[in-house]
Scaffold this active site. Structure first.
Site, PDB file in Angstrom:
ATOM      1  N   ARG A   3       7.533   0.137  13.276  1.00 54.59           N
ATOM      2  CA  ARG A   3       8.115  -0.267  11.972  1.00 54.59           C
ATOM      3  C   ARG A   3       9.265  -1.257  12.153  1.00 54.59           C
ATOM      4  NH1 ARG A   3       5.735   3.336   8.233  1.00 54.59           N
ATOM      5  NH2 ARG A   3       5.340   5.336   9.220  1.00 54.59           N
ATOM      6  N   ASP A  46       1.507 -15.947   6.273  1.00 59.38           N
ATOM      7  CA  ASP A  46       0.957 -17.297   6.092  1.00 59.38           C
ATOM      8  C   ASP A  46       0.885 -17.680   4.620  1.00 59.38           C
ATOM      9  OD1 ASP A  46       0.736 -17.738   8.794  1.00 59.38           O
ATOM     10  OD2 ASP A  46      -1.411 -17.331   8.905  1.00 59.38           O
ATOM     11  N   GLU A  64      12.700  -9.812   1.217  1.00 58.11           N
ATOM     12  CA  GLU A  64      11.945  -8.626   1.665  1.00 58.11           C
ATOM     13  C   GLU A  64      12.789  -7.375   1.415  1.00 58.11           C
ATOM     14  OE1 GLU A  64      11.459  -8.877   5.897  1.00 58.11           O
ATOM     15  OE2 GLU A  64      10.212  -7.067   6.019  1.00 58.11           O
ATOM     16  N   ALA A 113       3.167  -0.989   4.682  1.00 61.99           N
ATOM     17  CA  ALA A 113       2.616  -0.978   6.046  1.00 61.99           C
ATOM     18  C   ALA A 113       2.195  -2.369   6.515  1.00 61.99           C
ATOM     19  CB  ALA A 113       1.441  -0.012   6.127  1.00 61.99           C
ATOM     20  N   HIS A 141      12.816  -2.980   1.940  1.00 66.89           N
ATOM     21  CA  HIS A 141      12.259  -1.697   2.402  1.00 66.89           C
ATOM     22  C   HIS A 141      13.138  -0.574   1.902  1.00 66.89           C
ATOM     23  CE1 HIS A 141       9.307  -3.684   4.778  1.00 66.89           C
ATOM     24  NE2 HIS A 141      10.259  -4.483   5.228  1.00 66.89           N
ATOM     25  N   ILE A 142      12.496   0.432   1.344  1.00 64.55           N
ATOM     26  CA  ILE A 142      13.237   1.580   0.803  1.00 64.55           C
ATOM     27  C   ILE A 142      13.919   2.338   1.947  1.00 64.55           C
ATOM     28  CG2 ILE A 142      12.919   3.817  -0.349  1.00 64.55           C
ATOM     29  CD1 ILE A 142      10.520   2.429  -1.856  1.00 64.55           C
ATOM     30  N   ARG A 147       5.100  12.441  -2.379  1.00 63.98           N
ATOM     31  CA  ARG A 147       5.202  13.013  -1.035  1.00 63.98           C
ATOM     32  C   ARG A 147       6.361  12.362  -0.298  1.00 63.98           C
ATOM     33  NH1 ARG A 147       1.415  11.419   2.121  1.00 63.98           N
ATOM     34  NH2 ARG A 147       2.168  12.738   3.789  1.00 63.98           N
ATOM     35  N   ASN A 192       7.963  -5.851  -1.047  1.00 64.84           N
ATOM     36  CA  ASN A 192       7.947  -4.747  -0.088  1.00 64.84           C
ATOM     37  C   ASN A 192       6.491  -4.642   0.362  1.00 64.84           C
ATOM     38  OD1 ASN A 192       7.858  -2.411   1.371  1.00 64.84           O
ATOM     39  ND2 ASN A 192       9.057  -1.190  -0.088  1.00 64.84           N
ATOM     40  N   ARG A 199      13.545   3.487  12.479  1.00 64.64           N
ATOM     41  CA  ARG A 199      12.385   4.395  12.512  1.00 64.64           C
ATOM     42  C   ARG A 199      11.533   4.086  13.753  1.00 64.64           C
ATOM     43  NH1 ARG A 199       9.622   4.698   6.779  1.00 64.64           N
ATOM     44  NH2 ARG A 199       8.573   6.450   7.822  1.00 64.64           N
ATOM     45  N   PRO A 228       0.783  -1.232   0.000  1.00 63.18           N
ATOM     46  CA  PRO A 228       0.000   0.000   0.000  1.00 63.18           C
ATOM     47  C   PRO A 228       0.820   1.289   0.000  1.00 63.18           C
ATOM     48  CG  PRO A 228      -0.272  -1.219   2.063  1.00 63.18           C
ATOM     49  CD  PRO A 228       0.455  -2.119   1.108  1.00 63.18           C
ATOM     50  N   ASN A 229       0.347   2.211  -0.819  1.00 60.70           N
ATOM     51  CA  ASN A 229       0.856   3.580  -0.936  1.00 60.70           C
ATOM     52  C   ASN A 229       2.170   3.694  -1.696  1.00 60.70           C
ATOM     53  OD1 ASN A 229      -1.276   4.911   0.552  1.00 60.70           O
ATOM     54  ND2 ASN A 229      -0.466   3.853   2.345  1.00 60.70           N
ATOM     55  N   HIS A 268       4.229  -4.718   8.986  1.00 61.00           N
ATOM     56  CA  HIS A 268       4.196  -4.614  10.445  1.00 61.00           C
ATOM     57  C   HIS A 268       2.908  -5.165  11.067  1.00 61.00           C
ATOM     58  CE1 HIS A 268       7.358  -1.990   9.106  1.00 61.00           C
ATOM     59  NE2 HIS A 268       6.505  -1.125   8.595  1.00 61.00           N
ATOM     60  N   TYR A 297      11.435   8.554   1.236  1.00 56.18           N
ATOM     61  CA  TYR A 297      11.310   7.546   0.176  1.00 56.18           C
ATOM     62  C   TYR A 297      11.927   7.959  -1.162  1.00 56.18           C
ATOM     63  CZ  TYR A 297       8.030   5.689   3.582  1.00 56.18           C
ATOM     64  OH  TYR A 297       7.470   5.198   4.748  1.00 56.18           O
TER      65      TYR A 297
HETATM   66  O1  CA2 Z   1      10.549   1.735   3.644  1.00 52.47           O
HETATM   67  C1  CA2 Z   1       9.694   1.066   3.058  1.00 52.47           C
HETATM   68  O2  CA2 Z   1       9.854   0.600   1.936  1.00 52.47           O
HETATM   69  C2  CA2 Z   1       8.335   0.844   3.724  1.00 52.47           C
HETATM   70  O3  CA2 Z   1       7.934  -0.495   3.437  1.00 52.47           O
HETATM   71  C3  CA2 Z   1       7.382   1.841   3.093  1.00 52.47           C
HETATM   72  C4  CA2 Z   1       6.006   1.860   3.741  1.00 52.47           C
HETATM   73  C5  CA2 Z   1       6.089   1.941   5.259  1.00 52.47           C
HETATM   74  O4  CA2 Z   1       4.790   1.786   5.817  1.00 52.47           O
HETATM   75  C6  CA2 Z   1       7.012   0.898   5.831  1.00 52.47           C
HETATM   76  O5  CA2 Z   1       7.087   1.080   7.226  1.00 52.47           O
HETATM   77  C7  CA2 Z   1       8.389   1.006   5.229  1.00 52.47           C
HETATM   78  C8  CA2 Z   1       5.185   3.061   3.287  1.00 52.47           C
HETATM   79  C9  CA2 Z   1       5.107   3.297   1.834  1.00 52.47           C
HETATM   80  C10 CA2 Z   1       4.398   4.589   1.646  1.00 52.47           C
HETATM   81  O6  CA2 Z   1       4.936   5.243   0.549  1.00 52.47           O
HETATM   82  C11 CA2 Z   1       4.688   6.580   0.448  1.00 52.47           C
HETATM   83  C12 CA2 Z   1       5.013   7.129  -0.757  1.00 52.47           C
HETATM   84  C13 CA2 Z   1       4.818   8.458  -0.956  1.00 52.47           C
HETATM   85  C14 CA2 Z   1       4.282   9.240   0.038  1.00 52.47           C
HETATM   86  C15 CA2 Z   1       3.955   8.665   1.244  1.00 52.47           C
HETATM   87  C16 CA2 Z   1       4.158   7.322   1.439  1.00 52.47           C
END
Ligand code: CA2
Length: 144
Positions: free
Chosen positions: A110, A86, A97, A76, A99-100, A17, A73, A106, A9-10, A79, A22
């Site tokens: 997280r 599963d 896995e 969210a 994570h950017i 943003r 990846n 953090r 997600p996201n 976590h 990121y």
């Molecule tokens: O660091 C990562 O790759 C994360 O998996 C990114 C997730 C975050 O919930 C994890 O804790 C770490 C969030 C991705 C959200 O991406 C955004 C992109 C643009 C603006 C806001 C969020």
């Protein structure tokens, strides 16, 4: 050899943003890099992004018997999602896995990853390069 690359997600909002965390590159740019890195490794790839936990579980289940490795990846859901953990265990496909951001430095919430209980390895805090390393590691591991 075929890899499935899943983004949660996201991550489709990348570049729009929070560039301080990121980076400023878009999800489309990430997809271009992922395709190039898979071609470089000589593997076929399928890219999948979803904001929905069940859709990610469905995609992992569909990979059974069809995909040799998964790079994920879970964003969210990293976590929170026992369901994604599963599903990975159920299909038993080698998984890395990514994570950017450096999640281990953090917020406390997280620093917990359910997917880590299954993943062979986790790359964090390397930006998009973490996916590159994951693709190379998975290719090397599967060709050993
Ligand atoms: O660091 C990562 O790759 C994360 O998996 C990114 C997730 C975050 O919930 C994890 O804790 C770490 C969030 C991705 C959200 O991406 C955004 C992109 C643009 C603006 C806001 C969020």
């Amino acid at each position: 050899m075929k890899f499935l690359i899943i983004n949660g997600p996201n991550l489709n909002m990348l570049g729009l943003r929070e560039p301080g965390i990121y980076g400023d590159k878009t999800y489309a740019a990430l997809c271009d890099s992922l395709r190039a890195w898979c071609a470089e490794a000589g593997v076929e790839c399928e890219l999948f992004q979803s904001n929905h936990e069940g859709a990610i579980v469905d995609k992992i289940q569909e990979a059974y018997g069809a995909v040799d490795g998964i790079v994920i990846n879970p964003a969210a859901y990293t976590h929170t999602s026992v369901a994604i953990l599963d599903a990975l265990k159920a299909v038993s496909i080698p998984t890395v896995e990514v994570h950017i951001s450096k999640v281990s430095e953090r917020e406390a919430f997280r620093q917990v990853s359910y997917v880590s209980y299954y993943a062979l390895r986790t790359y964090e805090g390397l930006g998009f390069e973490g996916y590159h390393k994951a693709i190379r590691f998975l290719k090397e591991t599967l060709t050993e």
